[in-house]
Write a protein that holds these residues in place. Structure first.
Motif, PDB file in Angstrom:
ATOM      1  N   MET A   1       0.903  -1.272  -0.040  1.00  0.00           N
ATOM      2  CA  MET A   1      -0.076  -0.054   0.038  1.00  0.00           C
ATOM      3  C   MET A   1       0.779   1.391   0.168  1.00  0.00           C
ATOM      4  SD  MET A   1      -2.917  -1.177  -0.101  1.00  0.00           S
ATOM      5  CE  MET A   1      -4.344  -0.228   0.366  1.00  0.00           C
ATOM      6  N   SER A   2       2.209   1.206   0.096  1.00  0.00           N
ATOM      7  CA  SER A   2       3.096   2.159   0.252  1.00  0.00           C
ATOM      8  C   SER A   2       3.010   3.105  -1.084  1.00  0.00           C
ATOM      9  CB  SER A   2       4.346   1.810   0.260  1.00  0.00           C
ATOM     10  OG  SER A   2       5.116   0.964  -0.858  1.00  0.00           O
ATOM     11  N   SER A   3       2.331   2.502  -2.089  1.00  0.00           N
ATOM     12  CA  SER A   3       2.364   3.409  -3.324  1.00  0.00           C
ATOM     13  C   SER A   3       1.182   4.281  -3.367  1.00  0.00           C
ATOM     14  CB  SER A   3       2.385   2.474  -4.752  1.00  0.00           C
ATOM     15  OG  SER A   3       1.202   1.617  -4.689  1.00  0.00           O
ATOM     16  N   PHE A   4       0.263   3.965  -2.535  1.00  0.00           N
ATOM     17  CA  PHE A   4      -0.910   4.624  -2.225  1.00  0.00           C
ATOM     18  C   PHE A   4      -0.701   6.202  -1.606  1.00  0.00           C
ATOM     19  CE2 PHE A   4      -3.013   1.322  -3.756  1.00  0.00           C
ATOM     20  CZ  PHE A   4      -4.510   1.403  -3.390  1.00  0.00           C
ATOM     21  N   LEU A   5      -1.311   7.156  -1.847  1.00  0.00           N
ATOM     22  CA  LEU A   5      -1.275   8.268  -1.059  1.00  0.00           C
ATOM     23  C   LEU A   5      -2.405   8.353   0.053  1.00  0.00           C
ATOM     24  CD1 LEU A   5      -0.215  11.243  -0.893  1.00  0.00           C
ATOM     25  CD2 LEU A   5      -2.006  11.998  -2.094  1.00  0.00           C
ATOM     26  N   THR A   6      -1.782   8.513   1.178  1.00  0.00           N
ATOM     27  CA  THR A   6      -2.623   8.255   2.550  1.00  0.00           C
ATOM     28  C   THR A   6      -3.081   9.493   3.077  1.00  0.00           C
ATOM     29  OG1 THR A   6      -1.488   6.025   2.991  1.00  0.00           O
ATOM     30  CG2 THR A   6      -2.932   7.159   4.565  1.00  0.00           C
ATOM     31  N   ILE A   7      -4.413   9.748   3.169  1.00  0.00           N
ATOM     32  CA  ILE A   7      -4.795  11.071   3.607  1.00  0.00           C
ATOM     33  C   ILE A   7      -5.516  10.785   4.872  1.00  0.00           C
ATOM     34  CG2 ILE A   7      -6.390  12.809   3.011  1.00  0.00           C
ATOM     35  CD1 ILE A   7      -5.888  12.134  -0.021  1.00  0.00           C
ATOM     36  N   ALA A   8      -5.103  11.446   5.848  1.00  0.00           N
ATOM     37  CA  ALA A   8      -5.978  11.422   7.178  1.00  0.00           C
ATOM     38  C   ALA A   8      -7.003  12.751   7.105  1.00  0.00           C
ATOM     39  CB  ALA A   8      -4.977  11.467   8.421  1.00  0.00           C
ATOM     40  N   MET A   9      -8.131  12.581   7.434  1.00  0.00           N
ATOM     41  CA  MET A   9      -9.345  13.474   7.523  1.00  0.00           C
ATOM     42  C   MET A   9     -10.218  13.282   8.784  1.00  0.00           C
ATOM     43  SD  MET A   9     -10.283  12.991   3.314  1.00  0.00           S
ATOM     44  CE  MET A   9     -11.595  14.319   3.350  1.00  0.00           C
ATOM     45  N   PRO A  10     -10.598  14.221   9.426  1.00  0.00           N
ATOM     46  CA  PRO A  10     -11.472  14.376  10.323  1.00  0.00           C
ATOM     47  C   PRO A  10     -12.807  13.738   9.856  1.00  0.00           C
ATOM     48  CG  PRO A  10     -10.883  16.615  10.228  1.00  0.00           C
ATOM     49  CD  PRO A  10     -10.307  15.810   8.865  1.00  0.00           C
ATOM     50  N   LYS A  11     -13.595  12.932  10.776  1.00  0.00           N
ATOM     51  CA  LYS A  11     -15.143  12.461  10.483  1.00  0.00           C
ATOM     52  C   LYS A  11     -16.000  13.513  10.658  1.00  0.00           C
ATOM     53  CE  LYS A  11     -14.388   9.347  13.513  1.00  0.00           C
ATOM     54  NZ  LYS A  11     -14.398   8.092  14.321  1.00  0.00           N
ATOM     55  N   PRO A  28     -12.191  10.127  -8.088  1.00  0.00           N
ATOM     56  CA  PRO A  28     -13.356   9.318  -8.028  1.00  0.00           C
ATOM     57  C   PRO A  28     -13.704   9.072  -6.338  1.00  0.00           C
ATOM     58  CG  PRO A  28     -11.409   8.058  -8.697  1.00  0.00           C
ATOM     59  CD  PRO A  28     -10.910   9.597  -8.468  1.00  0.00           C
ATOM     60  N   ILE A  29     -14.109  10.052  -5.785  1.00  0.00           N
ATOM     61  CA  ILE A  29     -14.701   9.517  -4.170  1.00  0.00           C
ATOM     62  C   ILE A  29     -16.162   8.981  -4.386  1.00  0.00           C
ATOM     63  CG2 ILE A  29     -14.729  10.642  -1.879  1.00  0.00           C
ATOM     64  CD1 ILE A  29     -11.880  10.803  -3.039  1.00  0.00           C
ATOM     65  N   PRO A  30     -16.511   7.868  -3.862  1.00  0.00           N
ATOM     66  CA  PRO A  30     -17.928   7.411  -4.126  1.00  0.00           C
ATOM     67  C   PRO A  30     -18.795   7.972  -3.020  1.00  0.00           C
ATOM     68  CG  PRO A  30     -16.239   5.471  -4.096  1.00  0.00           C
ATOM     69  CD  PRO A  30     -15.444   6.863  -3.721  1.00  0.00           C
ATOM     70  N   GLU A  31     -19.949   8.469  -3.358  1.00  0.00           N
ATOM     71  CA  GLU A  31     -20.830   9.126  -2.634  1.00  0.00           C
ATOM     72  C   GLU A  31     -21.133   8.594  -1.362  1.00  0.00           C
ATOM     73  OE1 GLU A  31     -22.020  12.107  -2.868  1.00  0.00           O
ATOM     74  OE2 GLU A  31     -21.447  12.550  -5.082  1.00  0.00           O
ATOM     75  N   GLU A  32     -21.071   7.079  -1.423  1.00  0.00           N
ATOM     76  CA  GLU A  32     -21.274   6.189   0.013  1.00  0.00           C
ATOM     77  C   GLU A  32     -20.163   6.442   0.769  1.00  0.00           C
ATOM     78  OE1 GLU A  32     -19.873   3.136  -3.493  1.00  0.00           O
ATOM     79  OE2 GLU A  32     -21.025   5.373  -3.446  1.00  0.00           O
ATOM     80  N   PHE A  33     -19.281   6.954   0.518  1.00  0.00           N
ATOM     81  CA  PHE A  33     -18.115   7.023   1.546  1.00  0.00           C
ATOM     82  C   PHE A  33     -18.450   8.021   2.598  1.00  0.00           C
ATOM     83  CE2 PHE A  33     -13.646   5.903  -0.158  1.00  0.00           C
ATOM     84  CZ  PHE A  33     -14.131   4.595  -0.515  1.00  0.00           C
ATOM     85  N   ASP A  34     -19.459   9.160   2.279  1.00  0.00           N
ATOM     86  CA  ASP A  34     -19.846  10.084   3.192  1.00  0.00           C
ATOM     87  C   ASP A  34     -20.652   9.295   4.330  1.00  0.00           C
ATOM     88  OD1 ASP A  34     -18.869  11.606   1.268  1.00  0.00           O
ATOM     89  OD2 ASP A  34     -20.673  12.859   0.739  1.00  0.00           O
ATOM     90  N   GLU A  44      -9.087   2.257  -5.084  1.00  0.00           N
ATOM     91  CA  GLU A  44      -8.043   1.705  -5.762  1.00  0.00           C
ATOM     92  C   GLU A  44      -7.702   2.343  -7.010  1.00  0.00           C
ATOM     93  OE1 GLU A  44      -6.497  -1.263  -5.262  1.00  0.00           O
ATOM     94  OE2 GLU A  44      -7.248  -2.087  -3.618  1.00  0.00           O
ATOM     95  N   GLU A  45      -8.536   2.767  -7.833  1.00  0.00           N
ATOM     96  CA  GLU A  45      -8.451   3.559  -8.994  1.00  0.00           C
ATOM     97  C   GLU A  45      -7.580   4.868  -8.829  1.00  0.00           C
ATOM     98  OE1 GLU A  45     -12.082   5.164 -11.042  1.00  0.00           O
ATOM     99  OE2 GLU A  45     -12.924   4.121  -9.410  1.00  0.00           O
ATOM    100  N   ALA A  46      -7.831   5.531  -7.726  1.00  0.00           N
ATOM    101  CA  ALA A  46      -7.204   6.702  -7.507  1.00  0.00           C
ATOM    102  C   ALA A  46      -5.965   6.591  -6.777  1.00  0.00           C
ATOM    103  CB  ALA A  46      -8.283   7.807  -6.661  1.00  0.00           C
ATOM    104  N   ARG A  47      -5.640   5.364  -6.415  1.00  0.00           N
ATOM    105  CA  ARG A  47      -4.531   5.002  -5.551  1.00  0.00           C
ATOM    106  C   ARG A  47      -4.464   5.812  -4.547  1.00  0.00           C
ATOM    107  NH1 ARG A  47      -2.822   0.237  -6.784  1.00  0.00           N
ATOM    108  NH2 ARG A  47      -0.745   0.826  -6.333  1.00  0.00           N
ATOM    109  N   MET A  48      -5.451   5.811  -3.525  1.00  0.00           N
ATOM    110  CA  MET A  48      -5.883   6.778  -2.379  1.00  0.00           C
ATOM    111  C   MET A  48      -6.127   5.666  -1.308  1.00  0.00           C
ATOM    112  SD  MET A  48      -7.205  10.371  -3.604  1.00  0.00           S
ATOM    113  CE  MET A  48      -6.018  11.528  -4.077  1.00  0.00           C
ATOM    114  N   ARG A  49      -5.791   6.015  -0.030  1.00  0.00           N
ATOM    115  CA  ARG A  49      -6.215   5.552   1.296  1.00  0.00           C
ATOM    116  C   ARG A  49      -6.561   6.555   2.142  1.00  0.00           C
ATOM    117  NH1 ARG A  49      -3.726   0.795   4.859  1.00  0.00           N
ATOM    118  NH2 ARG A  49      -5.353  -0.303   3.531  1.00  0.00           N
TER     119      ARG A  49
END
Length: 208
Positions: A1-11, A28-34, A44-49
């Motif tokens: 997962m090191s190739s991912f960009l890891t982003i910390a965010m407040p809930k 491509p942030i899915p709406e259901e993430f909210d 996966e497609e954005a290489r983001m965690r």
């Protein structure tokens, strides 16, 4: 997962507003993430965690490198002296830090008490005003402190002012305007500079 960009965010509100900002920037942030109750979300497609955390913990995760970047309120940045880069004002979740208290009640003459989640900010502010106060650190329901006689004043975030009004408090002094900021771990900025610079540029283009 090191190739991912890891982003910390407040809930909560900041996550919702930041996720919408990233969608506008083409991520491509899915709406259901909210609505998700998961604490780690992968795209996966954005290489983001995404790591969802309490606001005060976001800067800790970024400073220690478990997150490459984070989104934190300026209030947290003012309170927490951390080794991170503040690279972009996202201009979301606007509010302000203020001093508040009961109407028509003055400071006691000796060691007036101030309750707050922001002891460093409060201590610095009153020191600049030339006032010696006793700071009481609380973690929630700061508005309760003057009502039960625990403190003369509070220092807290004010958004609409409705919570103050409903509890019989008034804003007395404005300390600082607050928005959410994009912060970066210094090592990550060297190792993942291209992807982070792209993120900063794309967000900059959609910030109003």
């Amino acid at each position: 997962m090191s190739s991912f960009l890891t982003i910390a965010m407040p809930k909560g509100r900041i996550f919702e507003e930041a996720a919408e900002l990233m969608r506008k920037a083409g991520y491509p942030i899915p709406e259901e993430f909210d609505e998700s109750r998961k604490l780690i979300l992968d795209i996966e497609e954005a290489r983001m965690r995404f790591i969802l955390a309490k606001p005060m913990d976001v800067v800790t995760y970024v400073e220690h490198g478990v997150a490459d970047v984070g989104i934190a309120g300026k209030d947290v940045m003012m309170e927490e002296d951390r080794d991170v880069y503040e690279v972009l004002d996202l201009k979301i979740s606007e509010c302000h830090l203020a001093v508040a208290g009961l109407a028509n009640v003055t400071f006691r003459d000796v060691a007036p008490k101030v309750a707050t989640k922001y002891p460093n900010v409060a201590a610095s502010y009153f020191r600049e005003q030339g006032e010696q106060v006793e700071i009481i650190k609380l973690n929630g329901s700061i508005e309760l402190a003057p009502l039960i006689g625990l403190a003369d004043r509070i220092v807290d975030i004010v958004s609409t002012g409705q919570t103050l009004k409903e509890n019989g408090l008034i804003e007395l002094e404005r300390i600082a305007d607050i928005t959410s900021r994009l912060i970066v771990n210094p090592v990550s900025y060297r190792v993942k500079d291209q992807i982070i610079d792209e993120l900063v540029q794309r967000l900059s283009n959609v910030i109003e």
